[in-house]
Structure formats: structure tokens, C-alpha cells
Design an enzyme around this catalytic site. Structure first.
Site, PDB file in Angstrom:
ATOM      1  N   ASN A   1      -0.061   4.324  -0.779  1.00  0.00           N
ATOM      2  CA  ASN A   1      -0.800   5.553  -0.473  1.00  0.00           C
ATOM      3  C   ASN A   1      -0.473   6.673  -1.451  1.00  0.00           C
ATOM      4  OD1 ASN A   1      -2.605   5.237   1.843  1.00  0.00           O
ATOM      5  ND2 ASN A   1      -0.757   4.682   2.979  1.00  0.00           N
TER       6      ASN A   1
ATOM      7  N   ASP B   1       0.874  -1.170   0.000  1.00  0.00           N
ATOM      8  CA  ASP B   1       0.000   0.000   0.000  1.00  0.00           C
ATOM      9  C   ASP B   1       0.911   1.220   0.000  1.00  0.00           C
ATOM     10  OD1 ASP B   1      -1.736   2.069   0.447  1.00  0.00           O
ATOM     11  OD2 ASP B   1      -2.531   1.312   2.347  1.00  0.00           O
TER      12      ASP B   1
END
Length: 759
Positions: A623, A621
Site C-alpha cells: 500500500n 501488498d
């Protein structure tokens, strides 16, 4: 309860009775509201609620004369309060019928009158205690009436309603007064000005104004940046249907379609996900579309005086709703009793917790990018990356649109485990998995499916007691134990690595922005037991805050730098000599013959000239969106020190010389221009998660596709019963490219003639 749909449009004659003087003198003093200050009476002879008419007053016993009709003003009902405001600068005059003249009203009243005369702007308020507004809470009680006033005047009043239903009735009465075309626009001149002009003198935007003693509603950031107007009023237009093109204006924050002839709202209303106010009162609606549950930003949903005999369970998603106006509808008593006694919030909670949930979605499509011609002779592997949403982050406050049962960790962890087992990937990378869940649940459960795992929590766990540390989330890598052997594992602590770099010592931005973040990455070095092919698998969770693009970029720069160092070290690793996991003993078959040993003999370990030649998977992840500096750095292999994501920060060599890495990487989903989203919430829908692969050693041949779009039409956000995290699982299949062996150059032999030519 009286029928509030038959309301009084006028207030009739107003006068002082023989007891009026004593009555007003015995009323308790009222605190002046800071939002509605009373104008002091300058003329001692002016009639007022606390004074009898003076001798010079033109009408000693009447506040208005018999033929005094109020023209050019709007009427607003607030439960027991009847307020009039002079409407100024309207495009069309407001012509009243005879029922709006005061001489036709004969109810007992308490009056408040401000102003020296009846010209100009004035406020006139009536608190009615009987008649057509018997649902409103009376201002007087029998104890207020003295000096001979009979107590039986109020004996027919019902018990005062509670605050929840009183507010409902006030808004209902007010809606019933908004029968003129574009009533909301007419009563909001500040909105009109911002829509038409949007600027003052063509140079400066007009400041937000207060509406009805409340601050102007905050507009959604996107709408504020890209649109001058965000409010639309179609009230009082005799509309019978709304065109679907209206719902393409997804920047709208307020929509008024009240006082029309609508019999239904189109399902496309679910597209207006920025709406905070929707008024569909005084129509002929018989049902509501379930897609209304998509409007999770709604604060006010007014549906007064329609024909609704049921409400969809999808309204349970409207966790921010403050007022659901249902007065004047034949809704079931069990639903009405909840909102009457406990208010809108409890009714929405009832819908949310008792909703059956959406039907299960179709399986996500498997997208074939390239056929595998001979699976037996071509080495392949599958990888899955998944942010599973740590239990401590999955709260009703954060995900108020989701039933509590769907947020419960017991339900979510079982759903996550079921998906991991169904995909059965060779390598699984999980983010936001806490230490307790790894040790007590996933490690043991996945061991039954031939998985072993590597886990590290975020760096703050080192400073905590054991009880608190086990709740800290981190990153885990699981791999098929029968297929791979773990050669090495490493932790990358971004903050600790940054502050120990010689070029970053003394940099204030490192200490103030990077060091406080405890994000990490986990790296595993694997070898295929059968083929000897070695792999680098990295799993990372980058800092989440979108305001810290520089911190994210520094974290990924450190990640790539550290993996490059590990890869060069691992390229020199000696061959693995003990790769046989187990071997079955030979036994006798049914006919007494010896059963041959089918255990595959392990192949020799592959050798690599440098770290960039080792097959590499980078999961996590990040982001970060596909247009971010992180995406550019990973794909292009370098990033200039002037990149906007770095800003003017100082991060040693990264901001002095730029950032680079030696790998040739590509996003697995770039072949389909990425998924529609990997993170799905009401506030954000976009791609944040990736699986990168080394293009010189691997070829992506298959991908797990998007979630069904029809299913999403009634799902405002994840998690829910079918998707246990607000992120999607990414899943891809790869082929290992054949290695091109370098052959030694052999000089061709042209025989003896060649030798003679040389001489």
C-alpha cells in the site's frame, strides 16, 4: 405526448381575466421556499398574483402594456415553469427576436410576479398548462378552477408524468433555451470570475458560490490543487468536430458542447475521467462511443435532441449517474420505458447487468531479462504475489461499475484458481484471503497441483467467535511440496510486537496509531529437497490508509527487524535429514526387466554464515508508492529518523536512531521501472504491490508484464469478468546464484633455495 422540440420562446400577452380576482383568492397558500424567497409587495397598488390592479395602476387589466418587450434577459425553461432572470454584466447583450415579446402569447396561465416595478432585477415565472409544453406537468387541476370557469379547459391534458420523467422534461426544456453561445458561462458568473481571476484583490481565492440554489460542485482534488479552472463551455459555436487535444485536459470536471453541429463524440472523451457533468444536447449525434463508460464520476450526462437510436452497454459503468438526458432521441421503447418509469439509476443498472462485457484481453507479455543457458544445471524458482480481494470487501457499493455476476465470489474464486494453476509458480503468496476460503477451497484445490500452504488471519480473529473469525482475511504462502520442505513458519503481529518493545512502552503514538491496526505478516523457511538451498519467503499486507504513512513505515520496520532475527536463527539450523517425500518401488518393465528408480537423491543442506546470506523473497501488498519511505527503506537498507513519512511521531528507537536492516534487496520489477500499475480502479491507478529479492543470492531473469493498453481503453476499473481482483498478480522467475566458497590460503613452496635465502 406532444412534440417538445417545438417549444415556445415567448409567453405573449398577460392579463387578468374577469375571474382572475376570485381565482387567485381561492388558490391555496404556498409555503415560501427558503432558496427562492418571495419579495414582499411594498406598494399596495402593485399588481400581484393575490391582488387585483389598483385604481392608480397604469394598466388595470394588464400586468404589462401591449408593447412591453423584455430585453437583456436570459430565458430558462423548467418543465411547466418559465423563469426569466435579468442577466447583469455580460460581455454581449442578449438581443431577443419578436417571439420573446409577451404580447404574442395566448395560453391560459398562472402568474407570479415579484418586484415593485419592471426596472432592475426581477423574477417572472409562468406555469403553462397547455400549448407547446403539453409534456410538462400542469400546475392547475380542474378542482382549482371555480367561480364559473369551465372544467373543460383542462380536459385535453394527459395524465401527469412521474417524478423521474418530469425532471427529464424540465432539463430538456431548459437545454432548449441554452441556444446562445457560451450560455452556461453566461448563466454562471461565479464560474466566469473564478476562471478569469481566480483571486480576490490578487491575494485570496474567491469562495465557491451557489449555482441555481445548489452548492457549487466539489472539484477533484488534483484539479483544485493544480488548476484555476475546471469547467469548459463550447456551447453554441457551430462546431462540427472536437479536436483530440481537448481531451488532454483530464482535469476538467464539467464540459459543455451543447447546441453545435457534432455528429459524433471522439473515443478520446474517455480520457476525461474527472468529469461530473457532460452536456452534448442539441447536436446531431447518431451514436455514442463505448469509451463514455470510462467516465464513472459523471453525475449528469445530457444528450437531448440528437439522433441517437441506440445506447452502448458501457454506460452501465456510470454507477454515480443521476441524470441521463435522452428526451428528443429515437431510442428504443424498451430503454425509454425504463427511464420513464424508474429513472436513470435503473437504466444504468440494466446496462451494467446485461452488458456482454469486454472482449478477453491478450495474454500479458512474458519479459525475458536474461536467458537461462542450462536449465538442468542452474537452480531456479518462480514466485507469484497476489492480493485476491477478500469477498467481504468486494461489494456493489465499493465497485459499482462492475456487474454483480463479476463480483460474485463463486465466479471470482474460480478465476483466481485458474490463474494460479496456469502460472504454476513454485511459491505463491496471497493477501486478503479469508480463513474459510483457505480451508474450504484453496488449500484443497491447490493440493491437486502439488501445493501445501501456511496461513494466518489478521490478529482480530483471536477475539471473535469461530463463525465470525473464519471470515477474517489474512496472508497465505503456498509452496510446491515435491520441490520444497517446510523447515519453519512464523507469524509477525505488528501491533503486538510494537507494544512489547521496551523502547516503545509509554509512547502515545504506538497506542493510538499502531496498536489499533491488526495487519500481519507470515514468514516461511523452506529448503529445496534436491539442492539443499534454503529460502526465506515472507508475505505481508501493510495498512492501507494513505494518511498513516508513519504507521506503514513502523510496520515495515518491525517486519524487517523480525525477519532479521529469524534469519540469524535459521542460519544455524541443523541439516535436514528427512527430505525424501516418496520413492517408487521397482517393478518389471514390458520385457520383464527391472525398472530403475529415477527418484532424485536429495542433496545436503546448505550452510550459511549469517541470515543475510540466505536467499530471501519478500512479497506483498505494501500500500505504498515507489516514492514512499517504505520503498526507500527496503532498497537502501536504512532510513533517517527525520524522514517526512515519520513526521513528528514518537516510535522509540525508530524515531530516535533511524531504521535499518541487513539485507540487500531490490524490487523485481525495478528492471523495467515497475509496472504501469498493480492496482486499477477509477479512483486510483498505481503501484502498491512488490516482490523484493536478495540481490546477493538471487538474479531475476523473467517477469510477467503489463495488461494490454488497448483493452484498458474501455475498462474503467477492476475487478471485472477477466480480472477478479482490483490488484494484479505479480509473477517473476529467479536464478539462484552460485556460492563462492572461501578457500584456505596455502603458502607457496619455492623449494630448498627459498630456505637457504631465509638463512
Amino acid at each position: 405526448m406532444a412534440d417538445t422540440s417545438a417549444y415556445q420562446r415567448g409567453t405573449g400577452q398577460t392579463f387578468f381575466s374577469q375571474h382572475a380576482q376570485n381565482l387567485h383568492r381561492n388558490l391555496p397558500s404556498r409555503v415560501r421556499s427558503p432558496n427562492n424567497p418571495r419579495i414582499p409587495f411594498r406598494n399596495p397598488e402593485t399588481p400581484s398574483p393575490t391582488r387585483s390592479p389598483g385604481s392608480n395602476s397604469p394598466h388595470q387589466y394588464g400586468m404589462f402594456n401591449q408593447n412591453h418587450g423584455h430585453q437583456g434577459h436570459n430565458v430558462m425553461m423548467n418543465g411547466g415553469g418559465h423563469q426569466r432572470y435579468m442577466q447583469m454584466n455580460l460581455g454581449k447583450p442578449f438581443n431577443h427576436n419578436q417571439s420573446h415579446q409577451h404580447h404574442n402569447h395566448a395560453h391560459q396561465q398562472h402568474q407570479e410576479h415579484s418586484g415593485a416595478n419592471h426596472s432592475g432585477q426581477y423574477n417572472h415565472q409562468h406555469n403553462l398548462s397547455s400549448g407547446g409544453l403539453s409534456n410538462a406537468q400542469p400546475h392547475f387541476t380542474p378542482g382549482h378552477l371555480q367561480n364559473g370557469t369551465p372544467g373543460s379547459v383542462h380536459s385535453g391534458l394527459s395524465k401527469p408524468v412521474n417524478e423521474h420523467w418530469a425532471e427529464q422534461l424540465q432539463l430538456a426544456q431548459r437545454s432548449r433555451e441554452m441556444t446562445q453561445s457560451h450560455s452556461h458561462a453566461r448563466n454562471h458568473p461565479s464560474v466566469n470570475k473564478s476562471v478569469v481571476a481566480g483571486t480576490t484583490n490578487g491575494t485570496q481565492k474567491e469562495e465557491p458560490k451557489e449555482e441555481r440554489n445548489r452548492p457549487a460542485a466539489n472539484r477533484v482534488e488534483d484539479a483544485k490543487a493544480n488548476h484555476v479552472w475546471t469547467i469548459l463551455d463550447f456551447g453554441g459555436q457551430n462546431l462540427k468536430v472536437l479536436t483530440n487535444s481537448l481531451f488532454n485536459y483530464n482535469f476538467l470536471t464539467k464540459l459543455y458542447v451543447n447546441c453545435n453541429k457534432l455528429t459524433f463524440l471522439p473515443p478520446a472523451v474517455g480520457k476525461l475521467r474527472n468529469l461530473t457533468h457532460l452536456d452534448a444536447s442539441l447536436n446531431n449525434l447518431h451514436y455514442l462511443p463505448p469509451e463514455l463508460g470510462m467516465l464513472v464520476n459523471l453525475k449528469q450526462l445530457l444528450l437531448f435532441d440528437n439522433q441517437l437510436d441506440s445506447l452502448p452497454y458501457e454506460l452501465g459503468s456510470l454507477y454515480q449517474l443521476e441524470m441521463l438526458g435522452i428526451e428528443g432521441n429515437p431510442v428504443p421503447d424498451e430503454l425509454k420505458s425504463i427511464i420513464v418509469e424508474q429513472g436513470t439509476t435503473e437504466l444504468i443498472k440494466y446496462f451494467r447487468e446485461n452488458a456482454p462485457g469486454p472482449d478477453p484481453p491478450p495474454e500479458r507479455d512474458w519479459i525475458v531479462l536474461d536467458e537461462i543457458s542450462d536449465p538442468s544445471s542452474q537452480e531456479s524458482l518462480t514466485a507469484l504475489s497476489y492480493n485476491i480481494l477478500c469477498d467481504k470487501y468486494c461489494t456493489q457499493t465499493q465497485y459499482g461499475y462492475t456487474p454483480s455476476a463479476a463480483l460474485a465470489w463463486d465466479h471470482r474464486k474460480e478465476t483466481i484458481l485458474a490463474e494460479l494453476r496456469e502460472r504454476n509458480a513454485d511459491v505463491v503468496c496471497l493477501q486478503e484471503i479469508d480463513q474459510e476460503s483457505f480451508n474450504d477451497y484453496f488449500r484443497g484445490a491447490l493440493a491437486h497441483n502439488d501445493y501445501k500452504g501456511v496461513f494466518w488471519p489478521k490478529s482480530r480473529a483471536r477475539t471473535m467467535a469461530e463463525k465470525e473469525a473464519k471470515l477474517v482475511d489474512g496472508c497465505a504462502i503456498f509452496y510446491k511440496n515435491s520441490k520444497y520442505v517446510l523447515l519453519d513458519k512464523q507469524l509477525i503481529d505488528f501491533a503486538n510486537t510494537a507494544i512489547n518493545r521496551p523502547d516503545m512502552k509509554g509512547e502515545h503514538d504506538i497506542f493510538n496509531r499502531v496498536m489499533p491496526r491488526d495487519d500481519i505478516a507470515v514468514v516461511a523457511f523452506l529448503e529445496n529437497r534436491a539442492t539443499g538451498t534454503r529460502f526465506i519467503v515472507a508475505n505481508v499486507h501493510v495498512f492501507w490508509n494513505p494518511a498513516f504513512t508513519d504507521v506503514k513505515l513502523v510496520q515495515v520496520a518491525i517486519l524487517m527487524e523480525q525477519i532479521s532475527k529469524f534469519a540469524n536463527k535459521w542460519a544455524k539450523f541443523p541439516p535436514c535429514t528427512d527430505k525424501v517425500m516418496f520413492r517408487f518401488t521397482n517393478g518389471d518393465g514390458d520385457e520383464g526387466k527391472e525398472v530403475p528408480d529415477t527418484t532424485q537423491e536429495p542433496g545436503p543442506s546448505q550452510e550459511y554464515s549469517d541470515g543475510a546470506q540466505i536467499p530471501f523473497l519478500l512479497c506483498g501488498d505494501f500500500n505504498s508508492l515507489p516514492n514512499s519511505g517504505i520503498y526507500d527503506l527496503i532498497v537502501q537498507g536504512n532510513l533517517p529518523n527525520s524522514h517526512q513519512d515519520l513526521g513528528s511521531r514518537k516510535y522509540g528507537n525508530f524515531t530516535r536512531d533511524g531504521i535499518s536492516h541487513p539485507f540487500s534487496l531490490k524490487s523485481s520489477y525495478s528492471a523495467i521501472n515497475e509496472l504501469s500499475f498493480t492496482n486499477y480502479t477509477p479512483g486510483f491507478i498505481g503501484v502498491l504491490d512488490y516482490i523484493w529479492y536478495s540481490t546477493n543470492t538471487l538474479q531475476v531473469v523473467g517477469l510477467l508484464g503489463d495488461v494490454d493498453k488497448d483493452y484498458l481503453q474501455r475498462v474503467p476499473g477492476f475487478p471485472n469478468y477477466h480480472f477478479p481482483s482490483d490488484h494484479l498478480a505479480l509473477y517473476a522467475q529467479y536464478l539462484v546464484k552460485g556460492r563462492k566458497e572461501k578457500k584456505a590460503l596455502v603458502e607457496p613452496d619455492f623449494g630448498q633455495g627459498r630456505e637457504r635465502d631465509r638463512r
